[in-house]
Design an enzyme around this catalytic site. Structure first.
Site, PDB file in Angstrom:
ATOM      1  N   HIS A 109       0.949  -1.379  -0.014  1.00  0.00           N
ATOM      2  CA  HIS A 109      -0.042   0.229   0.145  1.00  0.00           C
ATOM      3  C   HIS A 109       0.935   1.225  -0.135  1.00  0.00           C
ATOM      4  O   HIS A 109       0.341   2.354  -0.150  1.00  0.00           O
ATOM      5  CB  HIS A 109      -0.842  -0.092   1.345  1.00  0.00           C
ATOM      6  CG  HIS A 109      -1.994  -0.901   1.214  1.00  0.00           C
ATOM      7  ND1 HIS A 109      -2.150  -2.321   2.015  1.00  0.00           N
ATOM      8  CD2 HIS A 109      -2.929  -1.353   0.325  1.00  0.00           C
ATOM      9  CE1 HIS A 109      -2.788  -3.206   1.856  1.00  0.00           C
ATOM     10  NE2 HIS A 109      -3.670  -2.541   0.952  1.00  0.00           N
TER      11      HIS A 109
ATOM     12  N   CYS B  45       3.286  -1.442  -4.462  1.00  0.00           N
ATOM     13  CA  CYS B  45       2.484  -1.924  -5.852  1.00  0.00           C
ATOM     14  C   CYS B  45       2.883  -0.874  -7.005  1.00  0.00           C
ATOM     15  O   CYS B  45       2.852   0.458  -6.611  1.00  0.00           O
ATOM     16  CB  CYS B  45       1.113  -2.092  -5.520  1.00  0.00           C
ATOM     17  SG  CYS B  45       0.247  -2.376  -7.099  1.00  0.00           S
TER      18      CYS B  45
ATOM     19  N   HIS C 232      -7.794   3.963   5.623  1.00  0.00           N
ATOM     20  CA  HIS C 232      -6.871   2.990   4.713  1.00  0.00           C
ATOM     21  C   HIS C 232      -5.412   3.553   4.373  1.00  0.00           C
ATOM     22  O   HIS C 232      -5.172   4.865   4.209  1.00  0.00           O
ATOM     23  CB  HIS C 232      -7.739   2.715   3.353  1.00  0.00           C
ATOM     24  CG  HIS C 232      -7.254   1.431   2.767  1.00  0.00           C
ATOM     25  ND1 HIS C 232      -5.853   1.376   1.909  1.00  0.00           N
ATOM     26  CD2 HIS C 232      -7.721   0.415   2.702  1.00  0.00           C
ATOM     27  CE1 HIS C 232      -5.871  -0.004   1.582  1.00  0.00           C
ATOM     28  NE2 HIS C 232      -7.049  -0.634   2.073  1.00  0.00           N
TER      29      HIS C 232
ATOM     30  N   GLU D 199      -3.389   2.937   2.275  1.00  0.00           N
ATOM     31  CA  GLU D 199      -3.069   3.251   0.849  1.00  0.00           C
ATOM     32  C   GLU D 199      -3.424   4.854   0.751  1.00  0.00           C
ATOM     33  O   GLU D 199      -2.596   5.520   0.064  1.00  0.00           O
ATOM     34  CB  GLU D 199      -3.733   2.571  -0.141  1.00  0.00           C
ATOM     35  CG  GLU D 199      -3.672   3.009  -1.722  1.00  0.00           C
ATOM     36  CD  GLU D 199      -4.676   2.435  -2.448  1.00  0.00           C
ATOM     37  OE1 GLU D 199      -5.261   3.212  -3.372  1.00  0.00           O
ATOM     38  OE2 GLU D 199      -4.844   1.297  -2.436  1.00  0.00           O
TER      39      GLU D 199
ATOM     40  N   THR E 265      -7.495   2.885  -5.098  1.00  0.00           N
ATOM     41  CA  THR E 265      -7.373   1.732  -6.131  1.00  0.00           C
ATOM     42  C   THR E 265      -8.590   0.675  -6.002  1.00  0.00           C
ATOM     43  O   THR E 265      -9.007   0.153  -7.284  1.00  0.00           O
ATOM     44  CB  THR E 265      -6.194   1.082  -6.199  1.00  0.00           C
ATOM     45  OG1 THR E 265      -5.940   0.398  -4.827  1.00  0.00           O
ATOM     46  CG2 THR E 265      -4.973   1.842  -6.527  1.00  0.00           C
TER      47      THR E 265
ATOM     48  N   CYS F 255      -7.313   0.555  -9.913  1.00  0.00           N
ATOM     49  CA  CYS F 255      -6.285  -0.547 -10.331  1.00  0.00           C
ATOM     50  C   CYS F 255      -7.523  -1.396 -11.327  1.00  0.00           C
ATOM     51  O   CYS F 255      -8.398  -1.946 -11.172  1.00  0.00           O
ATOM     52  CB  CYS F 255      -6.260  -1.338  -9.362  1.00  0.00           C
ATOM     53  SG  CYS F 255      -5.309  -2.906  -9.510  1.00  0.00           S
TER      54      CYS F 255
END
Length: 696
Positions: A72, A94, A122, A124, A163, A191
């Protein structure tokens, strides 16, 4: 018997798979820690713990050992601090998330307010927000609208999305931003793998009596899969593992769909399927086809060495993601796509397009298959190259590596060895200078038994140069201009390749200014625009000039000065008969020793120094030969006592007689003039070869 349909994209995405593989590799080398969970899956974390990969909440509390950045990502300040620490740091972010970080920095550089659509809690989103100062996070279009009401319509805004966000939610936010803002940039950062997984799950849910979603409760993308499935299917079961399987929950279902979050490993999915299989066995009539048989049909076995056709799902900076038509997730590393560095992945494959690949490695445990397009190309062209030996056909390839005794050239994906003596690279030059370059060569040896192919760049280069040389000499004329490449250097100039034939640029033609040695102006490999100034077709000699006629300093000089003017000149060089002085860059004048002072001067060094700036009167200009005569004493007042003693008085005027040099002095002074008939010879490895005319 109940039918079970497993979504193709269920389970680990490429970013998660990559991060887990990196953690496992580091754990095999010694104890290491991930900064927070590598992925949101407790079972994966426990598995990594058993393999020597622990976890720590705050990296600042970590001992001096290897730290792994999770998939993340992290905020920029943390990332930079980790990069600067002495201990090893492994960045498992990623690639899709890393590209989002670069976009966030771009927004910051452009002075845009970054709005992130996603979950504030979160990791990310927290990491992404840390790559752009002053960014804000909104959960949905309602909160976005409230924020936008507080901003002027022309506020520069950049908007990105978590994402794993559901596309409908993102589209609603895009519409809200468009209705309010007149200066925005929108980055669709959902994503592609997540998007495909969600689309598959939604479509599957509409055609099934029940849906099973496998994934950790802490996984945001798994939670969104559950929400999507519940929009179209009344019976949705969310389980983390086989132990949580609620027996009888899909008892009456005839068609059961199964999907899994991006952080769910294949073995967890298989355990849940096994639990479902056991229950179906017990409730299905014995005469029906077994669920294992149906399940086996959904898994096509792949083995190393197989050639399969696949569809391109996504293209990332590091790999091409594939749909192999099996339960496996396929990918091609970028370096297994082509050896041609000038080509981008998008030039070779397209999302949605079909590509034939070679199976390099199958990881059944994780359900991932590494593939190669280069190897397929090599197989296809291997026989073709064998035929080229007899036909003496010139081929083209990329120099991919240097090894003992030569280099390796990739020709249509096939490795061809070229011995050092056949590369055409001079002995004193490293072979590494031709790495990654596109070259032409002949295949000179093909041994199928030893799988050895040998080629010669030198032979092909010689033929190419001879053909190019012949073509150039057919039309070559004085005044022609070329974009050349400096091939070699001498003390008196540089040899320049103008497309198959070399010409000489004398040191005096390298620049309008004074040049002490060619290396001060150019180096081997430099691109140089040159003009033909002399040709000798019989001796195959070409004299070139790198001087731009439009920049001729003589034109500047005659436009600014005339006879009688006093100029501030710089003493450049002493000669026995006088000194050369720079009037403007590129134009020197001669100060004869008799024009330095009224009194007798025995040695110039007694009254002048090189580099000294003095005033001098221009007493003569020879426009045809581009020569200038200067006088320092013409700017001085003569001592009255010397005049009284009867010495000849020199009147400093534009009509003052020019100092005449004797024949010996004239010869030396003319050394700066162009001598177009002096030949130079240089010796190469094959003996003495005449080359271009010199000019000094």
């Amino acid at each position: 018997m109940a039918e079970i349909v497993v979504a193709k994209s269920a389970g680990f995405c490429f970013g998660v798979k990559r991060a887990v593989d990196m953690a496992v590799a580091e754990g095999a080398c010694g104890a290491c820690l991930t900064i927070g969970p590598i992925v949101h899956n407790k079972a994966v974390a426990e598995s990594l713990q058993r393999q020597g990969v622990g976890s720590i909440a705050d990296w600042r509390d970590a001992p001096e050992e290897t730290l792994i950045i999770p998939s993340h990502g992290l905020p920029r300040d943390d990332w930079q601090a980790l990069s600067a620490r002495d201990a090893k740091t492994v960045d498992a972010t990623c690639p899709c998330v890393a590209s989002m970080h670069r976009l966030a920095e771009q927004c910051e550089q452009e002075g845009r307010l970054l709005i992130i659509v996603g979950s504030k809690k979160h990791t990310e989103v927290k990491g992404l927000a840390g790559w752009c100062k002053g960014s804000i996070v909104v959960e949905d279009e309602r909160e976005l609208a409230e924020r936008l009401q507080q901003l002027a319509p022309d506020t520069p805004i950049g908007m990105m999305v978590q994402t794993t966000t559901i596309r409908k939610k993102w589209q609603a936010c895009e519409k809200t931003l468009k209705n309010h803002c007149t200066n925005s940039k929108v980055f669709d950062t959902i994503c592609r793998a997540t998007d495909a997984r969600q689309s598959e799950a939604a479509a599957l849910a509409t055609s099934c009596d029940a849906m099973v979603v496998v994934g950790d409760r802490a996984s945001a993308n798994t939670e969104k899969l559950v929400k999507l499935c519940r929009m179209s299917c009344d019976a949705v079961v969310w389980v983390e593992n086989a132990a949580q399987w609620p027996r009888g929950c899909v008892k009456n279902a005839k068609r059961i769909g199964l999907t899994a979050g991006a952080s769910t490993p294949s073995w967890q999915i298989e355990e849940v399927i096994a639990a479902m299989t056991e229950e179906i066995k017990q409730t299905t009539m014995t005469g029906d086809e077994s669920f294992e048989s149906l399940l086996e049909q959904s898994f096509k076995t792949l083995n190393t060495g197989d050639r399969v056709n696949a569809y391109v799902v996504a293209i990332t900076p590091t790999e091409i993601q594939l749909d192999l038509g099996t339960k496996h997730a396929g990918y091609i590393p970028v370096d297994e796509l082509t050896d041609d560095p000038s080509l981008k992945p998008e030039d070779i494959v397209k999302v949605g397009g079909e590509v034939e690949v070679f199976v390099v490695r199958v990881n059944d445990q994780d359900g991932v298959v590494m593939c190669s397009k280069k190897k397929i190309d090599a197989i296809k062209h291997y026989d073709e190259l064998e035929k080229m030996v007899d036909d003496n056909v010139m081929v083209e390839g990329i120099v991919t590596e240097e090894n003992k005794g030569g280099v390796v050239v990739s020709v249509k994906g096939v490795r061809v060895f070229v011995p050092a003596s056949q590369t055409g690279v001079p002995r004193e030059t490293p072979l590494s200078t031709i790495l990654k370059q596109k070259v032409k060569l002949y295949i000179t040896e093909f041994n199928r038994g030893r799988r050895r192919i040998v080629g010669s760049i030198r032979a092909a280069s010689g033929d190419s140069r001879r053909a190019a040389s012949a073509k150039i000499w057919e039309t070559l004329a004085v005044g022609d201009s070329f974009d050349g490449i400096v091939k070699s250097m001498t003390t008196y100039g540089a040899f320049v390749d103008i497309g198959g034939v070399d010409g000489m640029v004398h040191i005096s033609e390298l620049s309008w200014g004074r040049v002490n040695k060619p290396e001060d102006v150019v180096k081997i490999g430099d691109a140089l625009k040159v003009r033909v100034i002399k040709l000798d077709p019989e001796k195959k000699k070409i004299s070139l000039s790198a001087k731009d006629p439009s920049q001729n300093p003589w034109n500047k000089f005659v436009s600014e000065f005339k006879v009688g003017d006093v100029a501030q000149v710089k003493i450049a060089k002493f000669m026995p008969f006088g000194a050369f002085a720079e009037i403007v860059p590129g134009v020197d004048g001669l100060i004869h020793i008799s024009e330095v002072a009224y009194e007798h001067v025995a040695r110039l060094a007694d009254v002048l120094t090189e580099g000294q700036v003095v005033g001098a009167r221009i007493i003569n200009i020879d426009d045809e030969k581009h020569k200038v005569s200067l006088s320092i004493k013409a700017t001085l007042e003569r001592n009255p006592q010397e005049v009284a003693q009867g010495e000849d008085e020199v009147v400093a005027s534009a009509d003052a007689p020019v100092q005449v040099l004797d024949s010996a002095e004239e010869d030396v002074a003319d050394t700066a003039a162009v001598h177009e008939d002096a030949d130079i010879t240089v010796e190469d490895g094959d003996g003495v070869t005449e080359v271009g005319d010199t000019e000094e």
